[in-house]
Design a protein around this motif. Structure first.
Motif, PDB file in Angstrom:
ATOM      1  N   VAL A  56       0.838  -1.200   0.000  1.00 55.59           N
ATOM      2  CA  VAL A  56       0.000   0.000   0.000  1.00 55.59           C
ATOM      3  C   VAL A  56       0.870   1.246   0.000  1.00 55.59           C
ATOM      4  O   VAL A  56       1.870   1.324   0.719  1.00 55.59           O
ATOM      5  CB  VAL A  56      -0.932   0.021   1.227  1.00 55.59           C
ATOM      6  N   GLU A  57       0.460   2.200  -0.805  1.00 53.65           N
ATOM      7  CA  GLU A  57       1.086   3.527  -0.795  1.00 53.65           C
ATOM      8  C   GLU A  57       0.030   4.531  -0.332  1.00 53.65           C
ATOM      9  O   GLU A  57      -1.043   4.621  -0.928  1.00 53.65           O
ATOM     10  CB  GLU A  57       1.582   3.891  -2.199  1.00 53.65           C
ATOM     11  N   ARG A  58       0.322   5.238   0.737  1.00 56.72           N
ATOM     12  CA  ARG A  58      -0.625   6.209   1.287  1.00 56.72           C
ATOM     13  C   ARG A  58      -0.449   7.578   0.629  1.00 56.72           C
ATOM     14  O   ARG A  58       0.662   8.101   0.576  1.00 56.72           O
ATOM     15  CB  ARG A  58      -0.448   6.327   2.808  1.00 56.72           C
ATOM     16  N   LYS A  59      -1.563   8.142   0.189  1.00 55.52           N
ATOM     17  CA  LYS A  59      -1.565   9.513  -0.343  1.00 55.52           C
ATOM     18  C   LYS A  59      -2.697  10.269   0.359  1.00 55.52           C
ATOM     19  O   LYS A  59      -3.699  10.642  -0.248  1.00 55.52           O
ATOM     20  CB  LYS A  59      -1.743   9.504  -1.856  1.00 55.52           C
ATOM     21  N   ILE A  60      -2.477  10.444   1.644  1.00 55.72           N
ATOM     22  CA  ILE A  60      -3.511  11.003   2.518  1.00 55.72           C
ATOM     23  C   ILE A  60      -3.365  12.522   2.599  1.00 55.72           C
ATOM     24  O   ILE A  60      -2.273  13.060   2.469  1.00 55.72           O
ATOM     25  CB  ILE A  60      -3.410  10.333   3.903  1.00 55.72           C
ATOM     26  N   ASN A  61      -4.508  13.207   2.795  1.00 59.85           N
ATOM     27  CA  ASN A  61      -4.545  14.665   2.898  1.00 59.85           C
ATOM     28  C   ASN A  61      -4.257  15.328   1.555  1.00 59.85           C
ATOM     29  O   ASN A  61      -3.468  16.266   1.456  1.00 59.85           O
ATOM     30  CB  ASN A  61      -3.564  15.165   3.972  1.00 59.85           C
ATOM     31  N   LEU A  62      -4.942  14.863   0.516  1.00 58.68           N
ATOM     32  CA  LEU A  62      -4.735  15.415  -0.823  1.00 58.68           C
ATOM     33  C   LEU A  62      -5.328  16.809  -0.975  1.00 58.68           C
ATOM     34  O   LEU A  62      -4.779  17.639  -1.699  1.00 58.68           O
ATOM     35  CB  LEU A  62      -5.379  14.485  -1.863  1.00 58.68           C
ATOM     36  N   GLY A  63      -6.453  17.059  -0.345  1.00 61.06           N
ATOM     37  CA  GLY A  63      -7.144  18.335  -0.506  1.00 61.06           C
ATOM     38  C   GLY A  63      -8.639  18.115  -0.501  1.00 61.06           C
ATOM     39  O   GLY A  63      -9.133  17.150   0.072  1.00 61.06           O
ATOM     40  N   GLY A  64      -9.370  19.018  -1.151  1.00 58.48           N
ATOM     41  CA  GLY A  64     -10.817  18.951  -1.178  1.00 58.48           C
ATOM     42  C   GLY A  64     -11.358  17.904  -2.135  1.00 58.48           C
ATOM     43  O   GLY A  64     -10.607  17.143  -2.763  1.00 58.48           O
ATOM     44  N   THR A  65     -12.668  17.897  -2.287  1.00 59.99           N
ATOM     45  CA  THR A  65     -13.363  16.864  -3.064  1.00 59.99           C
ATOM     46  C   THR A  65     -12.859  16.770  -4.496  1.00 59.99           C
ATOM     47  O   THR A  65     -12.528  15.678  -4.979  1.00 59.99           O
ATOM     48  CB  THR A  65     -14.878  17.151  -3.070  1.00 59.99           C
ATOM     49  N   LEU A  66     -12.795  17.881  -5.195  1.00 58.19           N
ATOM     50  CA  LEU A  66     -12.454  17.829  -6.612  1.00 58.19           C
ATOM     51  C   LEU A  66     -10.996  17.431  -6.838  1.00 58.19           C
ATOM     52  O   LEU A  66     -10.673  16.798  -7.843  1.00 58.19           O
ATOM     53  CB  LEU A  66     -12.759  19.169  -7.273  1.00 58.19           C
ATOM     54  N   ILE A  67     -10.125  17.773  -5.892  1.00 63.31           N
ATOM     55  CA  ILE A  67      -8.723  17.352  -6.002  1.00 63.31           C
ATOM     56  C   ILE A  67      -8.615  15.841  -5.831  1.00 63.31           C
ATOM     57  O   ILE A  67      -7.941  15.153  -6.608  1.00 63.31           O
ATOM     58  CB  ILE A  67      -7.866  18.084  -4.958  1.00 63.31           C
ATOM     59  N   ALA A  68      -9.286  15.306  -4.819  1.00 66.76           N
ATOM     60  CA  ALA A  68      -9.261  13.862  -4.598  1.00 66.76           C
ATOM     61  C   ALA A  68      -9.903  13.122  -5.759  1.00 66.76           C
ATOM     62  O   ALA A  68      -9.406  12.071  -6.200  1.00 66.76           O
ATOM     63  CB  ALA A  68      -9.976  13.522  -3.292  1.00 66.76           C
ATOM     64  N   HIS A  69     -11.009  13.662  -6.264  1.00 66.73           N
ATOM     65  CA  HIS A  69     -11.688  13.033  -7.392  1.00 66.73           C
ATOM     66  C   HIS A  69     -10.786  12.993  -8.631  1.00 66.73           C
ATOM     67  O   HIS A  69     -10.710  11.976  -9.323  1.00 66.73           O
ATOM     68  CB  HIS A  69     -12.977  13.793  -7.702  1.00 66.73           C
ATOM     69  N   GLN A  70     -10.092  14.094  -8.890  1.00 70.99           N
ATOM     70  CA  GLN A  70      -9.191  14.114 -10.043  1.00 70.99           C
ATOM     71  C   GLN A  70      -8.046  13.124  -9.872  1.00 70.99           C
ATOM     72  O   GLN A  70      -7.643  12.446 -10.823  1.00 70.99           O
ATOM     73  CB  GLN A  70      -8.632  15.519 -10.247  1.00 70.99           C
ATOM     74  N   ALA A  71      -7.533  13.021  -8.656  1.00 72.22           N
ATOM     75  CA  ALA A  71      -6.459  12.056  -8.397  1.00 72.22           C
ATOM     76  C   ALA A  71      -6.936  10.635  -8.677  1.00 72.22           C
ATOM     77  O   ALA A  71      -6.177   9.804  -9.201  1.00 72.22           O
ATOM     78  CB  ALA A  71      -5.991  12.179  -6.945  1.00 72.22           C
ATOM     79  N   LEU A  72      -8.195  10.352  -8.376  1.00 66.25           N
ATOM     80  CA  LEU A  72      -8.749   9.022  -8.617  1.00 66.25           C
ATOM     81  C   LEU A  72      -8.948   8.776 -10.105  1.00 66.25           C
ATOM     82  O   LEU A  72      -8.591   7.712 -10.619  1.00 66.25           O
ATOM     83  CB  LEU A  72     -10.078   8.885  -7.869  1.00 66.25           C
ATOM     84  N   THR A  73      -9.509   9.729 -10.804  1.00 68.00           N
ATOM     85  CA  THR A  73      -9.794   9.525 -12.229  1.00 68.00           C
ATOM     86  C   THR A  73      -8.517   9.454 -13.072  1.00 68.00           C
ATOM     87  O   THR A  73      -8.512   8.830 -14.131  1.00 68.00           O
ATOM     88  CB  THR A  73     -10.685  10.654 -12.778  1.00 68.00           C
ATOM     89  N   THR A  74      -7.445  10.073 -12.612  1.00 66.39           N
ATOM     90  CA  THR A  74      -6.188  10.057 -13.364  1.00 66.39           C
ATOM     91  C   THR A  74      -5.245   8.954 -12.925  1.00 66.39           C
ATOM     92  O   THR A  74      -4.145   8.822 -13.473  1.00 66.39           O
ATOM     93  CB  THR A  74      -5.469  11.414 -13.241  1.00 66.39           C
ATOM     94  N   GLY A  75      -5.649   8.162 -11.938  1.00 66.32           N
ATOM     95  CA  GLY A  75      -4.827   7.047 -11.503  1.00 66.32           C
ATOM     96  C   GLY A  75      -3.732   7.402 -10.525  1.00 66.32           C
ATOM     97  O   GLY A  75      -2.895   6.554 -10.206  1.00 66.32           O
ATOM     98  N   GLN A  76      -3.741   8.620 -10.017  1.00 66.94           N
ATOM     99  CA  GLN A  76      -2.757   8.975  -8.990  1.00 66.94           C
ATOM    100  C   GLN A  76      -3.053   8.245  -7.687  1.00 66.94           C
ATOM    101  O   GLN A  76      -2.151   8.008  -6.884  1.00 66.94           O
ATOM    102  CB  GLN A  76      -2.761  10.487  -8.765  1.00 66.94           C
ATOM    103  N   ILE A  77      -4.337   7.931  -7.470  1.00 67.31           N
ATOM    104  CA  ILE A  77      -4.725   7.059  -6.370  1.00 67.31           C
ATOM    105  C   ILE A  77      -5.682   5.997  -6.919  1.00 67.31           C
ATOM    106  O   ILE A  77      -6.263   6.165  -7.999  1.00 67.31           O
ATOM    107  CB  ILE A  77      -5.397   7.818  -5.201  1.00 67.31           C
ATOM    108  N   ASP A  78      -5.844   4.917  -6.171  1.00 66.36           N
ATOM    109  CA  ASP A  78      -6.727   3.826  -6.587  1.00 66.36           C
ATOM    110  C   ASP A  78      -8.068   3.855  -5.861  1.00 66.36           C
ATOM    111  O   ASP A  78      -9.052   3.307  -6.367  1.00 66.36           O
ATOM    112  CB  ASP A  78      -6.057   2.473  -6.328  1.00 66.36           C
ATOM    113  N   LEU A  79      -8.104   4.478  -4.712  1.00 66.97           N
ATOM    114  CA  LEU A  79      -9.352   4.507  -3.941  1.00 66.97           C
ATOM    115  C   LEU A  79      -9.273   5.572  -2.863  1.00 66.97           C
ATOM    116  O   LEU A  79      -8.187   5.989  -2.452  1.00 66.97           O
ATOM    117  CB  LEU A  79      -9.618   3.133  -3.315  1.00 66.97           C
ATOM    118  N   TYR A  80     -10.445   6.016  -2.416  1.00 66.21           N
ATOM    119  CA  TYR A  80     -10.538   6.902  -1.258  1.00 66.21           C
ATOM    120  C   TYR A  80     -11.977   6.910  -0.758  1.00 66.21           C
ATOM    121  O   TYR A  80     -12.891   6.502  -1.478  1.00 66.21           O
ATOM    122  CB  TYR A  80     -10.040   8.317  -1.583  1.00 66.21           C
ATOM    123  N   PRO A  81     -12.229   7.362   0.475  1.00 64.01           N
ATOM    124  CA  PRO A  81     -13.595   7.429   0.986  1.00 64.01           C
ATOM    125  C   PRO A  81     -14.307   8.695   0.511  1.00 64.01           C
ATOM    126  O   PRO A  81     -13.713   9.778   0.533  1.00 64.01           O
ATOM    127  CB  PRO A  81     -13.408   7.450   2.513  1.00 64.01           C
TER     128      PRO A  81
END
Length: 295
Positions: A56-81
């Protein structure tokens, strides 16, 4: 020549054997938004995955909703709550609804079609708006629901954030749905200041979020939204479909956490971080061990 041939054959066999070895699995990148509850949930996700043998690689505290969402859609992260109500308003931009299943189905279908993202089963956490009063206020006025509050609202001072007087599910909604009109409204820029004002009796009621730790710690009562003014904000893991296809076990591991969580539990966990100054990872791991989800 014989020696060269033997060496060549040996080298060929070694190369062939190497190509048959499974490629090293990519680490599962777990992300979160930028507040305490998200840190704890992300650490839970990371812990159960690591316990099952995933890197597991942790990428916690990315920012607000749209930042986290973009990270997910671009593959920078695989999942988040994420929260169903937040997804509906910020990403889907759909019509607000108080029907929890309808909202979940709408965001799940939209994310799958538009982004190839999978909403797993929701937890028991519904971190939407709540109206809170002091325990003594609730007892003195027999307040259990927002309908009860409306009956005495004319004698009460309400404290809220800058947006609350204008939101459809703010003061206008309380008036429209419940007929509640307060004696005075006091504005507070920060959530903590509202809770301080409640404790100091500068205000009688306030809006908060359902998993705010202060509700438990400060003997406050979250009144029942008995007529369904506030939309649902159930939290669930959102995972890239590509990640799930490669690692189907992830869904089972993450979904095992959900039934162990509800608003009261999350308030207590948030308090351990924000009030008791424990680390989110320590809080997450101890909770999962208590629930039998970690070896």
């Amino acid at each position: 020549m014989k020696n060269w041939t033997t060496k060549a054959i040996a080298a060929t066999i070694a190369i062939a054997a190497a190509t048959l070895q499974p490629a090293a699995a990519e680490p599962i990148k777990v992300g979160s938004k930028n507040f305490t509850e998200q840190f704890i949930l992300a650490e839970m996700y990371a812990a159960v995955l690591e316990n099952a043998g995933f890197e597991v690689e942790r990428k916690i505290n990315l920012g607000g909703t749209l930042i986290a969402h973009q990270a997910l859609t671009t593959g920078q992260i695989d999942l988040y709550p994420e929260y169903t109500g937040t997804a509906l308003s910020a990403v889907v931009k759909g019509e607000a609804s108080t029907d929890a299943q309808k909202v979940y189905d709408q965001v799940k279908d939209f994310y799958a079609k538009e982004f190839k993202l999978n909403w797993l089963k929701p937890t028991g956490i519904n971190n939407g708006y709540v109206i809170v009063v002091r325990g003594e206020t609730a007892q003195e006025n027999n307040l259990k629901s927002l309908s009860d509050l409306a009956k005495v609202s004319g004698s009460m001072v309400f404290g809220g954030g800058p947006e609350f007087p204008d939101r459809k599910d703010g003061l206008p909604g309380l008036k429209r749905v419940y007929g509640a009109e307060f004696k005075e409204f006091k504005q507070f820029a920060k959530l903590g200041l509202r809770y301080d004002a409640l404790q100091q009796k500068d205000i009688d009621a306030s809006n908060g979020s359902a998993t705010d730790w202060q509700i438990e710690q400060q003997n406050l009562v979250a009144l029942e939204d008995d007529k369904g003014l506030f939309p649902p904000y159930y939290v669930a893991p959102v995972v890239r479909q590509q990640t799930l296809d490669a690692n189907p076990k992830i869904a089972e591991l993450l979904e095992a956490i959900g039934p162990k969580l509800d608003n009261a539990t999350m308030r207590a966990l948030n308090a351990r971080v924000e009030n008791d100054r424990e680390e989110p990872r320590d809080v997450a791991v101890s909770f999962l061990k208590d629930k039998g989800l970690l070896d």
